[in-house]
Design a protein around this motif. Structure first.
Motif, PDB file in Angstrom:
ATOM      1  N   ARG A  12       0.846  -1.202   0.000  1.00  0.00           N
ATOM      2  CA  ARG A  12       0.000   0.000   0.000  1.00  0.00           C
ATOM      3  C   ARG A  12       0.880   1.251   0.000  1.00  0.00           C
ATOM      4  N   PRO A  13       0.559   2.286  -0.810  1.00  0.00           N
ATOM      5  CA  PRO A  13       1.358   3.525  -0.823  1.00  0.00           C
ATOM      6  C   PRO A  13       1.336   4.201   0.545  1.00  0.00           C
ATOM      7  N   ALA A  14       2.497   4.700   0.962  1.00  0.00           N
ATOM      8  CA  ALA A  14       2.609   5.371   2.256  1.00  0.00           C
ATOM      9  C   ALA A  14       3.058   6.824   2.103  1.00  0.00           C
ATOM     10  N   VAL A  15       4.207   7.021   1.478  1.00  0.00           N
ATOM     11  CA  VAL A  15       4.783   8.356   1.331  1.00  0.00           C
ATOM     12  C   VAL A  15       5.099   8.574  -0.140  1.00  0.00           C
ATOM     13  N   LEU A  16       4.567   9.662  -0.694  1.00  0.00           N
ATOM     14  CA  LEU A  16       4.794   9.977  -2.093  1.00  0.00           C
ATOM     15  C   LEU A  16       5.635  11.238  -2.175  1.00  0.00           C
ATOM     16  N   GLY A  17       6.844  11.108  -2.722  1.00  0.00           N
ATOM     17  CA  GLY A  17       7.744  12.243  -2.850  1.00  0.00           C
ATOM     18  C   GLY A  17       7.555  12.960  -4.165  1.00  0.00           C
ATOM     19  N   ALA A  20       9.661  10.613  -9.301  1.00  0.00           N
ATOM     20  CA  ALA A  20       9.055   9.314  -9.631  1.00  0.00           C
ATOM     21  C   ALA A  20       9.628   8.179  -8.782  1.00  0.00           C
ATOM     22  N   ASP A  21      10.904   8.324  -8.347  1.00  0.00           N
ATOM     23  CA  ASP A  21      11.549   7.260  -7.576  1.00  0.00           C
ATOM     24  C   ASP A  21      11.553   7.553  -6.077  1.00  0.00           C
ATOM     25  N   ALA A  22      10.783   8.562  -5.657  1.00  0.00           N
ATOM     26  CA  ALA A  22      10.829   8.989  -4.260  1.00  0.00           C
ATOM     27  C   ALA A  22       9.605   8.549  -3.471  1.00  0.00           C
ATOM     28  N   SER A  23       8.810   7.663  -4.012  1.00  0.00           N
ATOM     29  CA  SER A  23       7.621   7.188  -3.315  1.00  0.00           C
ATOM     30  C   SER A  23       7.895   5.847  -2.652  1.00  0.00           C
ATOM     31  N   LEU A  24       7.284   5.662  -1.487  1.00  0.00           N
ATOM     32  CA  LEU A  24       7.529   4.447  -0.715  1.00  0.00           C
ATOM     33  C   LEU A  24       6.208   3.790  -0.345  1.00  0.00           C
ATOM     34  N   SER A  25       6.132   2.478  -0.534  1.00  0.00           N
ATOM     35  CA  SER A  25       5.021   1.703   0.004  1.00  0.00           C
ATOM     36  C   SER A  25       5.275   1.488   1.494  1.00  0.00           C
ATOM     37  N   TYR A  26       4.275   0.956   2.202  1.00  0.00           N
ATOM     38  CA  TYR A  26       4.469   0.696   3.627  1.00  0.00           C
ATOM     39  C   TYR A  26       5.586  -0.318   3.863  1.00  0.00           C
TER      40      TYR A  26
END
Length: 468
Positions: A12-17, A20-26
């Protein structure tokens, strides 16, 4: 709180930077948190005080959560060099975690980088004693340099995040735009409450007045926007309607009282867009949130701060020497352990007992809705930050050959100066604005022949009533 965040599905998405490569799932977030926590334990060598200059990027979020995971008490501080250095000189933290672009104060040597984009700096001073329950330190007075910090526990953070999530109705489909700095308790509460609820947070370096900010809202389909009074006043002045961004389902407002006509204006915009407006009240001393007005009751409760958040209680207590005024008192599991004004205070336990005297004078109506009608102590809220009026006076009197009195003008600081120098109003206003980190228009300076004084020669604040 970390255990609550860890329970969410890993994909599940947690933090979206912003990249494009800066987003983190849980799953990715917690893997990085565990790795950073291990690295920090090695660098710190023992349980030690950490200062983190938290930028709006995923690596900063990882470090914040990693310190909680590693049980390293941390202070979240501004990324401005001078305020950060002043606090660091007072508390002498063992470890500084700084963005690459921010230089450390003198006396620190570079350690191994814990995450990309940040450097660890290790101090040589003796570690200070830390209470075992101490988890987080937040500032109370913006950039004024006052070293007073609020001491919070992990239980405080978790309780407030859960309560906020309950009354806002947060869940996995909620996505907040991080519109406020995360070293500010309101901004941090947005991050904490959404992560605990399994939602997501979009990070951006852009101000809310920039088109790039609103483009990020639309691109990520954010569901909520959080703002302090200045932000809503600016949106109104610019004739910006948040309701035009169709993914938004909630607007939240805290950080000081918003003028009644603006509450009405944004409530009408929210209703037109099928969006909810939450008017809220809080203090850093209560981790963030104390009360809120349910949106369905806002039309007949404009001017109220509402009812206590789930798990909390608001009441009125008599003020010594007054039969007309009562102080708002809050009780709940999110109340701080107490203040720290120096390193020795970090070893103290809970001196509040879950009870917070807010310093605000209040009333309650027949429905149990409370209102703030004044302040018991001499603080002002400016741009969502609490500012000590005494700090402002001391700064002006040290910088100029004047005697000064500061007052809360609602959306500005009003400074009355008794002057015998060639320095003009504009010069003093610019200096105070730089000191507070606000626009010069937020400081009004009045030059008078003599300050009002009591019979004993003290400044008489009863004669200094700033228009609001």
């Amino acid at each position: 709180m970390i255990d609550l965040i860890r329970r969410h599905p890993r994909d599940r998405p947690a933090v979206l930077g912003p990249g494009a490569d800066a987003s983190l799932s849980y799953g990715e977030l917690m893997d990085r948190v565990d790795d950073a926590a291990d690295r920090l334990r090695v660098v710190a060598e023992q349980r030690a005080l950490v200062f983190l200059a938290l930028a709006p990027d995923p690596s900063g979020v990882v470090l914040y959560l990693a310190c909680l995971q590693a049980r390293l008490p941390l202070c979240l501080a501004e990324t401005q060099a001078e305020p950060f250095a002043r606090l660091a000189r007072t508390y002498a933290p063992k470890l500084l975690l700084l963005p690459d672009a921010l230089a450390p104060p003198d006396g620190y040597r570079q350690g191994p980088a814990p995450v990309p984009g940040y450097r660890a700096w290790v101090g040589g001073s003796e570690p200070v004693a830390l209470h075992p329950d101490l988890a987080l330190l937040l500032t109370t007075s913006g950039s004024t340099g006052n070293p007073k910090l609020v001491r919070l526990t992990a239980a405080n953070l978790e309780a407030n995040a859960l309560a906020i999530g309950e009354y806002l109705g947060l869940g996995p489909d909620e996505r907040a735009i991080q519109s406020l700095p995360m070293h500010y308790s309101y901004g941090l509460s947005v991050l904490n409450s959404h992560l605990v609820a399994g939602g997501s947070v979009v990070l951006t370096v852009h101000s809310f007045i920039r088109p790039e900010f609103w483009a990020a809202v639309d691109e990520a389909r954010c569901t909520s926007f959080a703002g302090v009074p200045y932000m809503y006043e600016t949106l109104h002045r610019l004739r910006r309607d948040p309701g035009r961004h169709r993914s938004l389902r909630a607007l939240t407002q805290a950080g000081g009282g918003l003028r009644r006509e603006l509450v009405l204006h944004f409530m009408e915009l929210a209703q037109r867009a099928d969006t909810r407006l939450f008017v809220m009240y809080g203090q850093t001393e209560a981790t963030a949130r104390i009360s809120y007005v349910p949106p369905e009751h806002l039309p007949r409760k404009i001017g109220s701060i509402g009812i206590a958040i789930p798990g909390g209680r608001l009441r009125l207590a008599p003020v010594d020497g007054s039969v007309q005024h009562a102080e708002l008192v809050y009780e709940g599991p999110n109340v701080m352990m107490g203040y720290a004004e120096g390193p020795a205070d970090l070893a103290l336990g809970d001196v509040q007992g879950g009870v917070l005297r807010t310093g605000d004078l209040g009333t309650a109506d027949a429905d149990g809705y409370h209102s703030v009608v004044g302040r018991l102590k001499r603080f002002a809220k400016l741009f969502g930050r609490r500012v000590s009026l005494e700090d402002v006076e001391r700064e002006v009197e040290s910088a100029f050959p004047v005697r000064a009195m500061a007052a809360d003008g609602g959306d500005r600081i009003v400074l009355v100066a008794e002057q015998d120098t060639d320095a003009g109003r504009a010069e003093i206003a610019r200096h105070v604005a730089r000191f507070l980190g606000v626009p010069p228009a937020a400081v009004e300076v009045r030059i008078v022949d003599g300050l009002p004084r009591t019979s004993t020669g003290k400044k008489d604040y009863s004669h200094l009533e700033a228009p609001r």
